[in-house]
Design a protein around this motif. Structure first.
Motif, PDB file in Angstrom:
ATOM      1  N   ARG A  17     -37.587  54.860 -24.155  1.00 11.94           N
ATOM      2  CA  ARG A  17     -36.954  55.950 -24.900  1.00 11.94           C
ATOM      3  C   ARG A  17     -37.961  57.096 -25.010  1.00 11.94           C
ATOM      4  NH1 ARG A  17     -36.696  54.944 -29.788  1.00 11.94           N
ATOM      5  NH2 ARG A  17     -35.043  56.407 -30.340  1.00 11.94           N
ATOM      6  N   VAL A  18     -37.708  58.134 -24.234  1.00 13.77           N
ATOM      7  CA  VAL A  18     -38.653  59.233 -24.122  1.00 13.77           C
ATOM      8  C   VAL A  18     -38.051  60.509 -24.693  1.00 13.77           C
ATOM      9  CG1 VAL A  18     -39.888  60.733 -22.498  1.00 13.77           C
ATOM     10  CG2 VAL A  18     -39.787  58.267 -22.102  1.00 13.77           C
ATOM     11  N   ALA A  19     -38.827  61.190 -25.536  1.00 12.07           N
ATOM     12  CA  ALA A  19     -38.460  62.527 -25.999  1.00 12.07           C
ATOM     13  C   ALA A  19     -39.227  63.534 -25.158  1.00 12.07           C
ATOM     14  CB  ALA A  19     -38.793  62.698 -27.474  1.00 12.07           C
ATOM     15  N   GLN A  35     -36.608  71.455 -16.608  1.00 20.05           N
ATOM     16  CA  GLN A  35     -35.560  70.711 -15.904  1.00 20.05           C
ATOM     17  C   GLN A  35     -36.168  69.734 -14.913  1.00 20.05           C
ATOM     18  OE1 GLN A  35     -32.302  70.692 -16.469  1.00 20.05           O
ATOM     19  NE2 GLN A  35     -31.948  69.197 -14.842  1.00 20.05           N
ATOM     20  N   ALA A  36     -37.200  70.167 -14.207  1.00 20.12           N
ATOM     21  CA  ALA A  36     -37.870  69.277 -13.255  1.00 20.12           C
ATOM     22  C   ALA A  36     -38.511  68.098 -13.976  1.00 20.12           C
ATOM     23  CB  ALA A  36     -38.925  70.062 -12.476  1.00 20.12           C
ATOM     24  N   SER A  37     -39.103  68.357 -15.129  1.00 15.50           N
ATOM     25  CA  SER A  37     -39.720  67.280 -15.913  1.00 15.50           C
ATOM     26  C   SER A  37     -38.668  66.272 -16.358  1.00 15.50           C
ATOM     27  CB  SER A  37     -40.433  67.863 -17.140  1.00 15.50           C
ATOM     28  OG  SER A  37     -41.435  68.777 -16.752  1.00 15.50           O
ATOM     29  N   LEU A  38     -37.540  66.773 -16.819  1.00 10.47           N
ATOM     30  CA  LEU A  38     -36.435  65.905 -17.234  1.00 10.47           C
ATOM     31  C   LEU A  38     -35.978  65.016 -16.079  1.00 10.47           C
ATOM     32  CD1 LEU A  38     -34.148  65.107 -19.248  1.00 10.47           C
ATOM     33  CD2 LEU A  38     -32.865  67.071 -18.360  1.00 10.47           C
ATOM     34  N   GLU A  39     -35.788  65.602 -14.918  1.00  8.97           N
ATOM     35  CA  GLU A  39     -35.303  64.839 -13.775  1.00  8.97           C
ATOM     36  C   GLU A  39     -36.346  63.823 -13.300  1.00  8.97           C
ATOM     37  OE1 GLU A  39     -33.869  67.455 -10.744  1.00  8.97           O
ATOM     38  OE2 GLU A  39     -32.588  68.581 -12.127  1.00  8.97           O
ATOM     39  N   CYS A  46     -36.505  56.368 -17.197  1.00  7.28           N
ATOM     40  CA  CYS A  46     -36.574  56.584 -18.646  1.00  7.28           C
ATOM     41  C   CYS A  46     -35.242  57.059 -19.213  1.00  7.28           C
ATOM     42  CB  CYS A  46     -37.655  57.618 -18.974  1.00  7.28           C
ATOM     43  SG  CYS A  46     -39.315  57.159 -18.438  1.00  7.28           S
ATOM     44  N   ASP A  47     -35.000  56.693 -20.453  1.00  5.99           N
ATOM     45  CA  ASP A  47     -33.871  57.203 -21.229  1.00  5.99           C
ATOM     46  C   ASP A  47     -34.387  58.428 -21.977  1.00  5.99           C
ATOM     47  OD1 ASP A  47     -31.696  57.713 -22.814  1.00  5.99           O
ATOM     48  OD2 ASP A  47     -31.871  55.900 -24.027  1.00  5.99           O
ATOM     49  N   VAL A  48     -34.024  59.621 -21.492  1.00  2.00           N
ATOM     50  CA  VAL A  48     -34.663  60.855 -21.957  1.00  2.00           C
ATOM     51  C   VAL A  48     -33.757  61.616 -22.918  1.00  2.00           C
ATOM     52  CG1 VAL A  48     -35.863  62.959 -21.259  1.00  2.00           C
ATOM     53  CG2 VAL A  48     -35.782  60.991 -19.709  1.00  2.00           C
ATOM     54  N   THR A  49     -34.358  62.050 -24.017  1.00  6.00           N
ATOM     55  CA  THR A  49     -33.697  62.915 -24.987  1.00  6.00           C
ATOM     56  C   THR A  49     -34.511  64.195 -25.126  1.00  6.00           C
ATOM     57  OG1 THR A  49     -32.836  61.038 -26.240  1.00  6.00           O
ATOM     58  CG2 THR A  49     -32.940  63.147 -27.387  1.00  6.00           C
ATOM     59  N   VAL A  50     -33.815  65.315 -25.261  1.00  9.20           N
ATOM     60  CA  VAL A  50     -34.480  66.586 -25.533  1.00  9.20           C
ATOM     61  C   VAL A  50     -34.058  67.017 -26.939  1.00  9.20           C
ATOM     62  CG1 VAL A  50     -34.885  68.961 -24.769  1.00  9.20           C
ATOM     63  CG2 VAL A  50     -34.370  67.171 -23.081  1.00  9.20           C
ATOM     64  N   PRO A  51     -34.833  66.666 -27.961  1.00  9.82           N
ATOM     65  CA  PRO A  51     -34.445  67.008 -29.341  1.00  9.82           C
ATOM     66  C   PRO A  51     -34.227  68.505 -29.508  1.00  9.82           C
ATOM     67  CG  PRO A  51     -36.230  65.410 -29.344  1.00  9.82           C
ATOM     68  CD  PRO A  51     -36.066  65.864 -27.927  1.00  9.82           C
ATOM     69  N   THR A  52     -33.120  68.857 -30.138  1.00  5.01           N
ATOM     70  CA  THR A  52     -32.754  70.269 -30.240  1.00  5.01           C
ATOM     71  C   THR A  52     -33.539  71.010 -31.312  1.00  5.01           C
ATOM     72  OG1 THR A  52     -30.947  69.688 -31.763  1.00  5.01           O
ATOM     73  CG2 THR A  52     -30.419  69.861 -29.401  1.00  5.01           C
ATOM     74  N   GLY A  53     -34.161  70.301 -32.247  1.00  9.03           N
ATOM     75  CA  GLY A  53     -34.861  70.978 -33.329  1.00  9.03           C
ATOM     76  C   GLY A  53     -36.294  71.340 -33.014  1.00  9.03           C
ATOM     77  N   GLN A  54     -36.740  71.141 -31.778  1.00  7.39           N
ATOM     78  CA  GLN A  54     -38.146  71.377 -31.467  1.00  7.39           C
ATOM     79  C   GLN A  54     -38.477  72.862 -31.434  1.00  7.39           C
ATOM     80  OE1 GLN A  54     -39.251  70.609 -27.163  1.00  7.39           O
ATOM     81  NE2 GLN A  54     -37.299  69.506 -27.227  1.00  7.39           N
ATOM     82  N   GLU A  79     -42.066  64.620 -37.629  1.00  7.59           N
ATOM     83  CA  GLU A  79     -40.817  64.102 -38.196  1.00  7.59           C
ATOM     84  C   GLU A  79     -39.704  64.057 -37.157  1.00  7.59           C
ATOM     85  OE1 GLU A  79     -40.290  66.791 -41.486  1.00  7.59           O
ATOM     86  OE2 GLU A  79     -41.043  65.298 -42.934  1.00  7.59           O
ATOM     87  N   GLY A  80     -39.683  65.018 -36.240  1.00  7.58           N
ATOM     88  CA  GLY A  80     -38.603  65.086 -35.253  1.00  7.58           C
ATOM     89  C   GLY A  80     -38.791  64.175 -34.057  1.00  7.58           C
ATOM     90  N   PHE A  81     -40.035  63.704 -33.826  1.00  7.56           N
ATOM     91  CA  PHE A  81     -40.317  62.982 -32.592  1.00  7.56           C
ATOM     92  C   PHE A  81     -40.912  61.593 -32.787  1.00  7.56           C
ATOM     93  CE2 PHE A  81     -39.889  67.253 -31.095  1.00  7.56           C
ATOM     94  CZ  PHE A  81     -39.551  67.184 -29.753  1.00  7.56           C
ATOM     95  N   GLU A  82     -41.306  61.232 -33.999  1.00 12.00           N
ATOM     96  CA  GLU A  82     -42.081  60.009 -34.163  1.00 12.00           C
ATOM     97  C   GLU A  82     -41.291  58.718 -33.950  1.00 12.00           C
ATOM     98  OE1 GLU A  82     -43.694  59.833 -38.112  1.00 12.00           O
ATOM     99  OE2 GLU A  82     -41.778  60.363 -39.050  1.00 12.00           O
ATOM    100  N   ASN A  83     -39.977  58.785 -33.919  1.00 10.38           N
ATOM    101  CA  ASN A  83     -39.192  57.563 -33.755  1.00 10.38           C
ATOM    102  C   ASN A  83     -38.885  57.214 -32.298  1.00 10.38           C
ATOM    103  OD1 ASN A  83     -39.026  56.959 -36.523  1.00 10.38           O
ATOM    104  ND2 ASN A  83     -37.345  58.411 -36.787  1.00 10.38           N
ATOM    105  N   PHE A  84     -39.394  58.021 -31.368  1.00 16.56           N
ATOM    106  CA  PHE A  84     -39.215  57.704 -29.949  1.00 16.56           C
ATOM    107  C   PHE A  84     -40.363  56.820 -29.472  1.00 16.56           C
ATOM    108  CE2 PHE A  84     -36.688  61.516 -30.524  1.00 16.56           C
ATOM    109  CZ  PHE A  84     -35.565  61.264 -29.749  1.00 16.56           C
ATOM    110  N   ASP A  85     -40.115  56.099 -28.379  1.00 19.69           N
ATOM    111  CA  ASP A  85     -41.179  55.270 -27.812  1.00 19.69           C
ATOM    112  C   ASP A  85     -42.323  56.133 -27.296  1.00 19.69           C
ATOM    113  OD1 ASP A  85     -39.576  53.051 -28.282  1.00 19.69           O
ATOM    114  OD2 ASP A  85     -38.715  53.070 -26.260  1.00 19.69           O
ATOM    115  N   TYR A  86     -41.956  57.263 -26.663  1.00 24.44           N
ATOM    116  CA  TYR A  86     -42.943  58.163 -26.088  1.00 24.44           C
ATOM    117  C   TYR A  86     -42.498  59.605 -26.287  1.00 24.44           C
ATOM    118  CZ  TYR A  86     -44.407  53.950 -23.545  1.00 24.44           C
ATOM    119  OH  TYR A  86     -44.809  52.682 -23.204  1.00 24.44           O
ATOM    120  N   VAL A  87     -43.481  60.488 -26.358  1.00 25.53           N
ATOM    121  CA  VAL A  87     -43.239  61.930 -26.343  1.00 25.53           C
ATOM    122  C   VAL A  87     -43.997  62.468 -25.135  1.00 25.53           C
ATOM    123  CG1 VAL A  87     -43.477  64.113 -27.571  1.00 25.53           C
ATOM    124  CG2 VAL A  87     -43.067  61.995 -28.849  1.00 25.53           C
TER     125      VAL A  87
END
Length: 263
Positions: A17-19, A35-39, A46-54, A79-87
């Motif tokens: 679980r990656v942010a 976009q390249a990083s996401l892909e 990886c299961d990738v999320t891009v948190p909108t509050g960043q 607070e916005g990212f600490e619950n992911f496996d990785y940032v």
């Protein structure tokens, strides 16, 4: 061994679980790098999320001495990212801020949270190579490229071999600069406070790039690439500049930095 135990052993591991922390420069000026990083992360399983509050990582405030402002931003990021496996960040500079400097902003409980958070933060190429053991698709007939090691990524996070090994796996040869670990002249606010010195440093870097015979320079920090690309355009230098993630994913559509499609 029971059937249940056998099934449990054979079950695949859940995806990481990656942010993805996009960074300000990618968000506002070079979304193709994000976009390249996401892909790349998705291709690595990886299961990738891009948190909108960043928002900003707080580095400009920190470097300007506004430690209380930087601390407020750091708390929001944690607070916005600490619950992911990785940032994961496509920037050694922003990653270095989170890993090296966030914990120094706090004491007590928040310092412990910052330390725990920092342990899950990775610069993109380090994560792809060392955590995912990622092998990019081979790129046939790729031309050699030069590579610039940004100061923060190199000195704070030891990012040097990781992008080169990924490029090698993709079949892309790196022609080394004579001084790959010398600053490009950007240095955040340094380029604005001391433009003459900054410009001279950029000119030296551009000459070093030309000496490799390569027409493209890659890097992992957009600040360096923007500064060098801007200087190159103003001085008539024809070197092209791209984020390493764009090349690893095979993006041949987006124009190089500071160039239009018509150039």
């Amino acid at each position: 061994m029971t059937d249940t135990e056998d099934t449990k052993l054979d079950s695949p591991s859940p995806p990481r679980r990656v942010a993805l922390y996009v960074t300000c420069l990618a968000d506002l000026m070079r979304p193709s790098a994000a976009q390249a990083s996401l892909e790349l992360l998705q291709h690595a399983g990886c299961d990738v999320t891009v948190p909108t509050g960043q928002t900003c990582c707080g580095q400009p405030s920190y470097n300007s001495g506004d430690y209380s402002g930087a601390a407020r931003i750091a708390q929001q990021v944690i607070e916005g990212f600490e619950n992911f496996d990785y940032v994961v960040l496509p920037s050694g500079s922003c990653a270095g801020m989170m890993i090296e400097h966030y914990p120094a902003l706090f004491e007590g409980e928040w310092r412990e949270r910052a330390l725990q958070f920092a342990g899950h933060v990775y610069e993109l190429t380090t994560f792809l190579l060392e955590i995912c053991d990622y092998h990019p698709p081979k790129q046939e007939h790729a031309k050699p490229v030069a590579y610039h090691d940004s100061c923060a990524g190199l000195r704070e996070l030891a990012v040097r071999s990781q992008p080169r090994r990924l490029l090698e796996r993709a079949g892309i040869e790196v022609q080394e600069l004579s001084q790959p670990d010398v600053c490009c002249g950007f240095g955040g606010t340094f380029c604005a406070k001391m433009p003459a010195i900054s410009g001279d440093m950029s000119d030296r870097k551009l000459k070093d790039i030309e000496s490799t015979g390569c027409d493209t320079l890659l890097g992992g920090d957009l600040g360096c690439l923007f500064a060098l690309a801007g200087r190159a355009r103003r001085t008539g230098n024809d070197v092209h500049f791209r984020h390493v993630a764009e090349v690893l994913i095979g993006d041949d559509v987006t124009p190089p930095i500071a160039e239009s499609e018509e150039r």
